[in-house]
Design a protein around this motif. Structure first.
Motif, PDB file in Angstrom:
ATOM      1  N   PRO A 127       0.839  -1.195   0.000  1.00 14.19           N
ATOM      2  CA  PRO A 127       0.000   0.000   0.000  1.00 14.19           C
ATOM      3  C   PRO A 127       0.879   1.252   0.000  1.00 14.19           C
ATOM      4  CG  PRO A 127      -0.065  -1.093   2.163  1.00 14.19           C
ATOM      5  CD  PRO A 127       0.970  -1.791   1.340  1.00 14.19           C
ATOM      6  N   VAL A 128       0.489   2.243  -0.791  1.00  9.17           N
ATOM      7  CA  VAL A 128       1.310   3.456  -0.916  1.00  9.17           C
ATOM      8  C   VAL A 128       0.455   4.712  -0.856  1.00  9.17           C
ATOM      9  CG1 VAL A 128       3.125   2.318  -2.277  1.00  9.17           C
ATOM     10  CG2 VAL A 128       1.206   3.422  -3.456  1.00  9.17           C
ATOM     11  N   LEU A 129       1.117   5.822  -0.533  1.00  6.92           N
ATOM     12  CA  LEU A 129       0.456   7.123  -0.503  1.00  6.92           C
ATOM     13  C   LEU A 129       1.159   8.065  -1.458  1.00  6.92           C
ATOM     14  CD1 LEU A 129      -0.028   8.089   3.255  1.00  6.92           C
ATOM     15  CD2 LEU A 129      -1.764   7.274   1.632  1.00  6.92           C
ATOM     16  N   LYS A 130       0.392   8.966  -2.044  1.00  6.20           N
ATOM     17  CA  LYS A 130       1.012  10.028  -2.838  1.00  6.20           C
ATOM     18  C   LYS A 130       1.775  10.969  -1.908  1.00  6.20           C
ATOM     19  CE  LYS A 130      -1.980   9.957  -6.801  1.00  6.20           C
ATOM     20  NZ  LYS A 130      -3.065  10.567  -7.556  1.00  6.20           N
ATOM     21  N   VAL A 131       2.762  11.654  -2.471  1.00  3.43           N
ATOM     22  CA  VAL A 131       3.565  12.596  -1.689  1.00  3.43           C
ATOM     23  C   VAL A 131       2.947  13.981  -1.840  1.00  3.43           C
ATOM     24  CG1 VAL A 131       5.866  13.619  -1.472  1.00  3.43           C
ATOM     25  CG2 VAL A 131       5.625  11.192  -2.051  1.00  3.43           C
ATOM     26  N   ASN A 132       2.585  14.590  -0.707  1.00  2.00           N
ATOM     27  CA  ASN A 132       1.902  15.880  -0.773  1.00  2.00           C
ATOM     28  C   ASN A 132       2.852  17.074  -0.762  1.00  2.00           C
ATOM     29  OD1 ASN A 132      -0.647  14.715  -0.819  1.00  2.00           O
ATOM     30  ND2 ASN A 132      -0.681  14.532   1.399  1.00  2.00           N
ATOM     31  N   ASP A 133       4.050  16.863  -0.234  1.00  2.00           N
ATOM     32  CA  ASP A 133       5.009  17.966  -0.161  1.00  2.00           C
ATOM     33  C   ASP A 133       5.948  17.913  -1.366  1.00  2.00           C
ATOM     34  OD1 ASP A 133       4.061  18.688   2.385  1.00  2.00           O
ATOM     35  OD2 ASP A 133       5.306  17.149   3.314  1.00  2.00           O
ATOM     36  N   THR A 134       6.586  19.035  -1.653  1.00  2.21           N
ATOM     37  CA  THR A 134       7.633  19.017  -2.671  1.00  2.21           C
ATOM     38  C   THR A 134       8.786  18.176  -2.151  1.00  2.21           C
ATOM     39  OG1 THR A 134       7.012  21.195  -3.464  1.00  2.21           O
ATOM     40  CG2 THR A 134       9.249  20.476  -3.967  1.00  2.21           C
ATOM     41  N   ALA A 135       9.335  17.316  -3.013  1.00  5.53           N
ATOM     42  CA  ALA A 135      10.442  16.448  -2.598  1.00  5.53           C
ATOM     43  C   ALA A 135      11.683  16.815  -3.396  1.00  5.53           C
ATOM     44  CB  ALA A 135      10.072  14.988  -2.831  1.00  5.53           C
ATOM     45  N   ILE A 136      12.809  16.877  -2.704  1.00  5.58           N
ATOM     46  CA  ILE A 136      14.062  17.266  -3.363  1.00  5.58           C
ATOM     47  C   ILE A 136      15.138  16.233  -3.094  1.00  5.58           C
ATOM     48  CG2 ILE A 136      13.659  19.769  -3.306  1.00  5.58           C
ATOM     49  CD1 ILE A 136      15.650  19.583  -0.740  1.00  5.58           C
ATOM     50  N   GLY A 137      16.181  16.252  -3.920  1.00  2.59           N
ATOM     51  CA  GLY A 137      17.397  15.498  -3.646  1.00  2.59           C
ATOM     52  C   GLY A 137      18.486  16.499  -3.273  1.00  2.59           C
ATOM     53  N   ILE A 138      19.393  16.077  -2.370  1.00  2.60           N
ATOM     54  CA  ILE A 138      20.464  17.000  -1.963  1.00  2.60           C
ATOM     55  C   ILE A 138      21.842  16.388  -2.221  1.00  2.60           C
ATOM     56  CG2 ILE A 138      19.112  18.207  -0.200  1.00  2.60           C
ATOM     57  CD1 ILE A 138      20.514  16.435   1.912  1.00  2.60           C
ATOM     58  N   GLU A 146      26.097  16.193  -0.932  1.00  8.27           N
ATOM     59  CA  GLU A 146      26.698  15.926   0.384  1.00  8.27           C
ATOM     60  C   GLU A 146      26.753  17.155   1.277  1.00  8.27           C
ATOM     61  OE1 GLU A 146      30.420  13.995  -0.367  1.00  8.27           O
ATOM     62  OE2 GLU A 146      29.381  12.217  -1.142  1.00  8.27           O
ATOM     63  N   ALA A 147      26.779  18.322   0.664  1.00  5.46           N
ATOM     64  CA  ALA A 147      26.849  19.560   1.447  1.00  5.46           C
ATOM     65  C   ALA A 147      25.463  20.004   1.932  1.00  5.46           C
ATOM     66  CB  ALA A 147      27.494  20.656   0.604  1.00  5.46           C
ATOM     67  N   GLY A 148      24.430  19.279   1.502  1.00  2.18           N
ATOM     68  CA  GLY A 148      23.075  19.659   1.910  1.00  2.18           C
ATOM     69  C   GLY A 148      22.443  20.663   0.972  1.00  2.18           C
ATOM     70  N   THR A 149      23.105  20.939  -0.148  1.00  2.00           N
ATOM     71  CA  THR A 149      22.541  21.862  -1.133  1.00  2.00           C
ATOM     72  C   THR A 149      21.596  21.094  -2.055  1.00  2.00           C
ATOM     73  OG1 THR A 149      24.651  23.026  -1.078  1.00  2.00           O
ATOM     74  CG2 THR A 149      23.159  23.581  -2.894  1.00  2.00           C
ATOM     75  N   VAL A 150      20.519  21.751  -2.456  1.00  2.00           N
ATOM     76  CA  VAL A 150      19.548  21.072  -3.323  1.00  2.00           C
ATOM     77  C   VAL A 150      20.192  20.719  -4.660  1.00  2.00           C
ATOM     78  CG1 VAL A 150      17.341  21.278  -4.517  1.00  2.00           C
ATOM     79  CG2 VAL A 150      17.610  22.238  -2.223  1.00  2.00           C
ATOM     80  N   ALA A 151      20.103  19.420  -5.004  1.00  2.00           N
ATOM     81  CA  ALA A 151      20.677  18.959  -6.268  1.00  2.00           C
ATOM     82  C   ALA A 151      19.594  18.752  -7.318  1.00  2.00           C
ATOM     83  CB  ALA A 151      21.442  17.651  -6.038  1.00  2.00           C
ATOM     84  N   ALA A 152      18.369  18.461  -6.878  1.00  2.00           N
ATOM     85  CA  ALA A 152      17.290  18.222  -7.837  1.00  2.00           C
ATOM     86  C   ALA A 152      15.940  18.364  -7.150  1.00  2.00           C
ATOM     87  CB  ALA A 152      17.413  16.813  -8.406  1.00  2.00           C
ATOM     88  N   VAL A 153      14.983  18.867  -7.898  1.00  2.00           N
ATOM     89  CA  VAL A 153      13.595  18.820  -7.446  1.00  2.00           C
ATOM     90  C   VAL A 153      12.987  17.581  -8.095  1.00  2.00           C
ATOM     91  CG1 VAL A 153      11.368  19.989  -7.411  1.00  2.00           C
ATOM     92  CG2 VAL A 153      13.479  21.329  -7.253  1.00  2.00           C
ATOM     93  N   LEU A 154      12.532  16.655  -7.262  1.00  2.00           N
ATOM     94  CA  LEU A 154      12.066  15.371  -7.779  1.00  2.00           C
ATOM     95  C   LEU A 154      10.646  15.481  -8.330  1.00  2.00           C
ATOM     96  CD1 LEU A 154      13.468  13.158  -4.892  1.00  2.00           C
ATOM     97  CD2 LEU A 154      14.551  13.721  -7.076  1.00  2.00           C
ATOM     98  N   ASP A 155      10.348  14.615  -9.278  1.00  2.00           N
ATOM     99  CA  ASP A 155       9.014  14.595  -9.880  1.00  2.00           C
ATOM    100  C   ASP A 155       8.063  13.847  -8.946  1.00  2.00           C
ATOM    101  OD1 ASP A 155       6.729  14.309 -11.319  1.00  2.00           O
ATOM    102  OD2 ASP A 155       7.625  13.134 -12.954  1.00  2.00           O
ATOM    103  N   ARG A 156       7.287  14.647  -8.210  1.00  4.00           N
ATOM    104  CA  ARG A 156       6.393  14.068  -7.203  1.00  4.00           C
ATOM    105  C   ARG A 156       5.405  13.056  -7.772  1.00  4.00           C
ATOM    106  NH1 ARG A 156       2.817  18.017  -3.840  1.00  4.00           N
ATOM    107  NH2 ARG A 156       3.121  19.292  -5.680  1.00  4.00           N
ATOM    108  N   SER A 157       5.069  13.229  -9.049  1.00  8.06           N
ATOM    109  CA  SER A 157       4.004  12.376  -9.611  1.00  8.06           C
ATOM    110  C   SER A 157       4.416  10.909  -9.644  1.00  8.06           C
ATOM    111  CB  SER A 157       3.613  12.859 -11.005  1.00  8.06           C
ATOM    112  OG  SER A 157       4.673  12.625 -11.912  1.00  8.06           O
ATOM    113  N   ILE A 158       5.729  10.640  -9.614  1.00  9.66           N
ATOM    114  CA  ILE A 158       6.136   9.220  -9.617  1.00  9.66           C
ATOM    115  C   ILE A 158       6.648   8.770  -8.241  1.00  9.66           C
ATOM    116  CG2 ILE A 158       6.674   9.155 -12.096  1.00  9.66           C
ATOM    117  CD1 ILE A 158       9.716   9.141 -11.085  1.00  9.66           C
ATOM    118  N   LEU A 159       6.542   9.630  -7.234  1.00 12.21           N
ATOM    119  CA  LEU A 159       6.987   9.236  -5.886  1.00 12.21           C
ATOM    120  C   LEU A 159       5.814   8.714  -5.066  1.00 12.21           C
ATOM    121  CD1 LEU A 159       9.354  12.185  -4.907  1.00 12.21           C
ATOM    122  CD2 LEU A 159       9.977   9.945  -5.847  1.00 12.21           C
ATOM    123  N   ARG A 160       6.085   7.740  -4.212  1.00 14.25           N
ATOM    124  CA  ARG A 160       5.067   7.218  -3.310  1.00 14.25           C
ATOM    125  C   ARG A 160       5.706   6.913  -1.960  1.00 14.25           C
ATOM    126  NH1 ARG A 160       2.680   8.866  -6.961  1.00 14.25           N
ATOM    127  NH2 ARG A 160       1.018   7.931  -8.205  1.00 14.25           N
TER     128      ARG A 160
END
Ligand code: CTP
Ligand code: MG
Length: 233
Positions: free
Chosen positions: A131-142, A144-158
């Motif tokens: 069972p899975v849930l959609k992601v309601n918040d914006t999800a990012i990848g970072i 090693e320094a904690g800087t945002v490396a990518a804004v992930l495509d929420r539509s394929i995240l669960r």
């Protein structure tokens, strides 16, 4: 098809930091573990329950199961050092003749009957179900320094919940392969099926009410949810 539920209650609740493992704490007079077990006890698609507990609470669990008449519980076993080990212990203890298992975190004590039904229904035609849930918040990848490396495509995240359902032979094989590899830190059981590419893993809708109690604040939320269900019943 005969189906058992394996209830994983073998953790110590380090993040919760309670007086005892969180699954034994009570809301509205019942422990989280009892509330969880009653959901599976009350579901007609579940034929039996294997319960995995910390060794120190085996007696407490047994007394609760008897007092609450959770008659589907067939075995109560001491758990392992990790969730994965506890799951392996439960899967290994499945009685002969079982075709399907649902593996569930006792920490998701409020599991709605609808999720159990949805997983069971999908298992008729699939060998592994989560069972899975959609992601309601914006999800990012970072980086090693904690800087945002990518804004992930929420539509394929669960987000992944339990109970997860399996044909017994698939999840047995997954655990055997993990042990052969020396891998013991999977956060859930479908991860193992995916890791060894043993079967497609089908998703079904999870439920936002199926929260995992991790921190004390989650217990307050769970209590409020339980009270609102009782009030609306
Ligand atoms: N679990 C288990 N055996 C373990 C560890 C965890 O059966 N050795 C179970 C927990 O009891 C819980 C579920 O796996 O129902 C999910 O784990 P989690 O929420 O992480 O619980 P704990 O491991 O107890 O908590 P923490 O990680 O904060 O220590
Ligand atoms: Mg844990």
């Amino acid at each position: 098809m005969s189906t058992i539920a394996i209830i994983l209650a073998g953790g110590s609740g380090e993040r919760f930091q309670g007086p005892m493992p969180k699954q034994f704490l009570k809301i509205a007079g019942r422990s989280l573990l009892q509330i969880c077990l009653e959901q599976f006890q009350g579901h007609s698609g579940i034929d039996g329950i294997v319960l995995v507990c910390p060794a120190a609470q085996l007696d407490l669990a047994g007394e609760m199961v008897t007092a609450a008449h959770i008659s589907k519980v067939q075995k109560i076993l001491p758990g392992g050092k990790t969730r994965q080990e506890s799951s392996f212990i439960g899967v290994s203890a499945a009685p002969p003749g079982i075709e399907n298992v649902l593996i569930h975190d006792a920490a998701r004590a409020l599991v709605p009957a609808g999720i159990i039904a949805g997983v069971l229904e999908a298992l008729v035609h699939s060998r592994a179900v989560m069972p899975v849930l959609k992601v309601n918040d914006t999800a990012i990848g970072i980086d090693e320094a904690g800087t945002v490396a990518a804004v992930l495509d929420r539509s394929i995240l669960r987000l992944v919940q339990t109970p997860q359902g399996f044909r017994i032979e698939i999840i047995r094989r997954a655990h055997e392969m993990a042990r052969a590899e020396g891998f013991s830190h999977a956060g859930d059981d479908c991860s193992l099926v995916l890791r060894y590419r043993l079967a497609p893993v089908v998703t079904v809708p999870g439920d936002p009410n199926n929260i995992k109690i991790t921190y004390p604040s989650d217990l307050i939320v769970a209590e409020a949810m339980l009270n609102s269900v009782t009030r609306n019943a």
